[in-house]
Design a protein around this motif. Structure first.
Motif, short mmCIF file in Angstrom:
data_model
loop_
_atom_site.label_atom_id
_atom_site.label_comp_id
_atom_site.label_asym_id
_atom_site.label_seq_id
_atom_site.Cartn_x
_atom_site.Cartn_y
_atom_site.Cartn_z
N MET A 247 8.13 -6.79 -1.35
CA MET A 247 7.45 -5.51 -1.18
C MET A 247 6.95 -5.16 -2.74
SD MET A 247 10.20 -3.22 0.80
CE MET A 247 9.40 -1.61 0.81
N VAL A 248 7.95 -5.27 -3.82
CA VAL A 248 7.35 -5.16 -5.25
C VAL A 248 6.18 -6.11 -5.49
CG1 VAL A 248 8.17 -5.76 -7.57
CG2 VAL A 248 9.93 -4.60 -5.94
N LYS A 249 6.19 -7.58 -5.03
CA LYS A 249 5.15 -8.40 -5.12
C LYS A 249 3.98 -7.98 -4.71
CE LYS A 249 4.31 -13.43 -4.66
NZ LYS A 249 4.27 -13.82 -6.07
N ARG A 250 3.83 -7.46 -3.33
CA ARG A 250 2.65 -6.94 -2.83
C ARG A 250 2.20 -5.64 -3.70
NH1 ARG A 250 3.75 -5.85 3.18
NH2 ARG A 250 1.72 -4.84 2.80
N LEU A 251 3.16 -4.83 -4.09
CA LEU A 251 2.82 -3.70 -4.68
C LEU A 251 2.15 -3.91 -6.12
CD1 LEU A 251 2.89 -0.43 -4.75
CD2 LEU A 251 5.12 -0.70 -6.00
N VAL A 252 2.40 -4.81 -6.86
CA VAL A 252 2.12 -5.17 -8.04
C VAL A 252 0.72 -5.84 -7.84
CG1 VAL A 252 2.28 -6.80 -9.99
CG2 VAL A 252 4.39 -5.73 -9.29
N GLU A 253 0.72 -6.98 -6.88
CA GLU A 253 -0.62 -7.47 -6.76
C GLU A 253 -1.83 -6.40 -6.19
OE1 GLU A 253 0.21 -10.39 -3.64
OE2 GLU A 253 0.79 -11.87 -5.09
N ARG A 254 -1.51 -5.52 -5.59
CA ARG A 254 -2.49 -4.29 -5.28
C ARG A 254 -2.54 -3.62 -6.45
NH1 ARG A 254 -6.67 -3.90 -3.10
NH2 ARG A 254 -7.24 -2.06 -2.13
N ALA A 255 -1.61 -3.30 -7.34
CA ALA A 255 -2.17 -2.49 -8.65
C ALA A 255 -3.07 -3.27 -9.41
CB ALA A 255 -0.72 -2.04 -9.30
N MET A 256 -2.75 -4.56 -9.27
CA MET A 256 -3.55 -5.52 -10.16
C MET A 256 -4.84 -5.57 -9.68
SD MET A 256 -1.19 -8.80 -10.82
CE MET A 256 -2.52 -9.72 -11.51
N ALA A 257 -5.07 -5.56 -8.32
CA ALA A 257 -6.28 -5.74 -7.95
C ALA A 257 -7.27 -4.36 -7.98
CB ALA A 257 -6.33 -5.89 -6.31
N ARG A 258 -6.54 -3.09 -8.22
CA ARG A 258 -7.16 -1.98 -8.34
C ARG A 258 -6.98 -1.69 -9.82
NH1 ARG A 258 -4.63 2.42 -4.49
NH2 ARG A 258 -6.19 3.62 -5.63
N GLY A 259 -6.64 -2.55 -10.90
CA GLY A 259 -6.88 -2.01 -11.98
C GLY A 259 -5.94 -0.90 -12.62
N LEU A 260 -4.63 -0.75 -11.88
CA LEU A 260 -3.74 0.06 -12.06
C LEU A 260 -2.49 -0.28 -12.64
CD1 LEU A 260 -3.80 2.01 -8.63
CD2 LEU A 260 -5.39 2.65 -11.01
N ASP A 261 -1.86 0.57 -13.30
CA ASP A 261 -0.52 0.26 -14.08
C ASP A 261 0.85 1.06 -13.36
OD1 ASP A 261 -0.76 3.02 -14.89
OD2 ASP A 261 -0.85 2.47 -17.05
N GLY A 262 0.73 1.53 -12.22
CA GLY A 262 1.95 2.25 -11.70
C GLY A 262 2.12 3.54 -12.24
N ASP A 263 1.04 4.12 -12.65
CA ASP A 263 1.11 5.59 -13.27
C ASP A 263 1.71 6.59 -12.17
OD1 ASP A 263 0.45 7.85 -15.11
OD2 ASP A 263 -0.85 8.44 -13.64
N GLY A 264 2.70 7.38 -12.75
CA GLY A 264 3.45 8.18 -11.92
C GLY A 264 4.79 7.68 -11.16
N ILE A 265 4.93 6.54 -11.21
CA ILE A 265 6.24 5.79 -11.03
C ILE A 265 7.20 5.67 -11.94
CG2 ILE A 265 7.23 3.58 -10.15
CD1 ILE A 265 4.72 2.69 -8.64
#
Length: 509
Positions: A247-265
């Motif tokens: 799940m972490v891997k999928r979340l990180v890959e999605r954040a990368m694809a959207r140019g996000l850094d996990g803001d708010g987590i």
């Protein structure tokens, strides 16, 4: 000692604090959550006639009712039996029968195919029958002994019928306190987001967040959706969640694809399977110091070791790379050792079975004295996991003992081979298993998932293995597949891969 008192305390101290949210919508505050749970507890005893020690099963998707049922049942002195909602109906029926559950909370979509004993009261949480249980007087939590059972969790049953792990009020309280000491401090404004099943460890992490009167967030999807999590975190702020490594891997890959850094987590606690070094390095590079690893199992849930964000981020330490690949150090309420089969401790650096003792360790298996005696010996829980302990107290997992491959008399640990194969830039996921071999006993087979749009040359994989590990450890076959089989919690099902291998008559590539 009754863990239901944790909710009572927080409700008295912070009654107006938001307690349960569905998405960003507040479902109830702590005063109302405690009232609903207390009324449900009285309904279970006075209307349904349940007695302390009786079992109440939960077969539900992640939903706001989950928490009030937990605390209502505990207030009444009952034992909660959480059931994975993705199990087959026959598996659910076995758990209900083996546990002797007297009541089942479920929903119309999950309970429709079940063949239920006529004596079992089934309550659909979407009906007026359920609502009626929330309307009476509030029951104050009954007094329970520390060693009374609170949580009866059934193992996955990979080596036979599932076994009911008996977790006591003492076990759960100790696990919850370890979260503060070893995993992450919790503030009242924090939010625990339930993206993984609440029937497992993610649900148990409600305890430290109830202690702190923090928020509990049920995603509108009811589960894991990377885009939903990233959106909720940015809006709710200070969000923490438990996630399996996949799940972490999928979340990180999605954040990368959207140019996000996990803001708010605030924190992602990961565990429940191997997190490969390359994956956590990428996760930190994309999202920063938001990660903590824990190691546990149903018999000692979430509370064997922890690898803190400080350990993960301390790149100046001379053994940083080794620590990144470990599962951390013993949590505060347990001791760990690596031992020979007879329980004799091994020196630092030697590989053996991981043993644990302490307050979070189960009291035994429900109705199974033989299995209890095999697993709890001389005060130690024999985990069945293979690992290595270094002189600084860091534990490195090798594999489950049943996953270890023995080829030509030599031990091969699949994770070691998997770590090497994941160095290839075109490899997304990999799982290594043993296949029966007439001469060597077993040989190594690797199931490899390429990254989307990438072509994989198995000769390159072989060369990579030969460059990093002993020749006898390298796979004798590479199987390229689109996806690894996983259970609902994101764990790779190596049993399914073994069955596939045994049925496969193709020649190695």
């Amino acid at each position: 000692m009754n863990v239901a008192r944790l909710l009572t305390r927080s409700a008295r101290t912070f009654p107006e604090q938001d307690a349960v949210l569905v998405g960003t919508r507040v479902w109830c505050n702590y005063r109302e959550l405690a009232r609903r749970a207390g009324a449900l507890g009285r309904g279970l005893t006075e209307r349904m006639g349940l007695q302390p020690g009786d079992r109440v099963a939960l077969l539900l998707h992640n939903c706001p009712q989950y928490l009030e049922i937990l605390y209502g049942a505990w207030a009444a002195g009952l034992v909660v039996v959480p059931i994975n909602h993705k199990l087959h109906a026959r598996e659910v029926e076995y758990i209900l029968s083996d546990s002797g559950a007297q009541a089942l909370f479920t929903s119309v979509d999950l309970g429709a195919d079940l063949r239920l004993d006529a004596r079992l009261a089934a309550i659909d949480v979407g009906t007026t029958d359920y609502s009626a249980l929330l309307t009476g007087e509030v029951l104050s939590p009954l007094q329970r002994a520390p060693d009374d059972i609170a949580w009866l969790f059934y193992t996955s049953g990979t080596t036979g019928r599932p076994k009911g792990v008996m977790q006591t009020h003492r076990n759960l309280l100790s696990m919850g306190l370890c979260y503060f000491a070893d995993v992450d401090p919790v503030q009242r404004g924090d939010a625990s987001l339930y993206a993984a099943p609440m029937s497992h460890g993610a649900g148990l992490y409600n305890l430290p967040h109830v202690m702190a009167a923090a928020r509990h967030v049920i995603p509108e999807s009811g589960g894991f959706d990377p885009d939903e999590i990233l959106s909720l975190a940015s809006r709710l702020r200070d969000v923490s969640l438990f996630a399996a490594p996949t799940m972490v891997k999928r979340l990180v890959e999605r954040a990368m694809a959207r140019g996000l850094d996990g803001d708010g987590i605030k924190t992602i606690v990961y565990g429940g399977g191997p997190m490969y070094a390359a994956d956590i390095e990428q996760a930190i590079a994309v999202m920063g110091p938001r990660f903590v690893q824990i190691y546990g199992q149903g018999e000692c849930p979430m509370a064997i070791t922890a690898l803190s964000r400080d350990h993960l981020m301390n790149r100046t330490h001379p053994r940083h790379a080794q620590r990144m690949g470990s599962v951390g150090v013993a949590q505060s309420s347990v001791e760990i050792r690596v031992a020979q089969p007879d329980g004799t401790p091994l020196p630092f650096g030697e590989i053996g079975e991981i043993l644990v003792r302490g307050d979070p360790v189960m009291s035994g298996y429900w109705g199974n004295l033989e299995a209890t005696g095999q697993t709890l010996r001389d005060g130690w829980l024999h985990t069945g996991d293979i690992g290595e302990l270094d002189a600084d107290g860091f534990l490195s997992l090798k594999d489950r003992s049943k996953d270890m491959i023995i080829s030509g008399g030599s031990n091969i640990y699949p994770r070691e081979v998997e770590e090497v194969l994941l160095r290839h830039p075109c490899v997304r996921e990999v799982a290594v298993i043993g296949r029966p071999h007439g001469e060597w006993g077993e040989e190594v087979v690797a199931y490899v998932v390429p990254r989307p749009g990438q072509a994989l040359d198995t000769d390159e994989l072989d060369a990579l293995c030969l460059a990093h590990i002993a020749r006898f450890k390298r796979p004798r076959q590479y199987r390229l597949i689109d996806e690894l089989p996983k259970n609902s919690y994101g764990k790779v099902l190596k049993t399914a891969l073994r069955e596939l291998t045994l049925n496969d008559r193709r020649q190695p590539t």
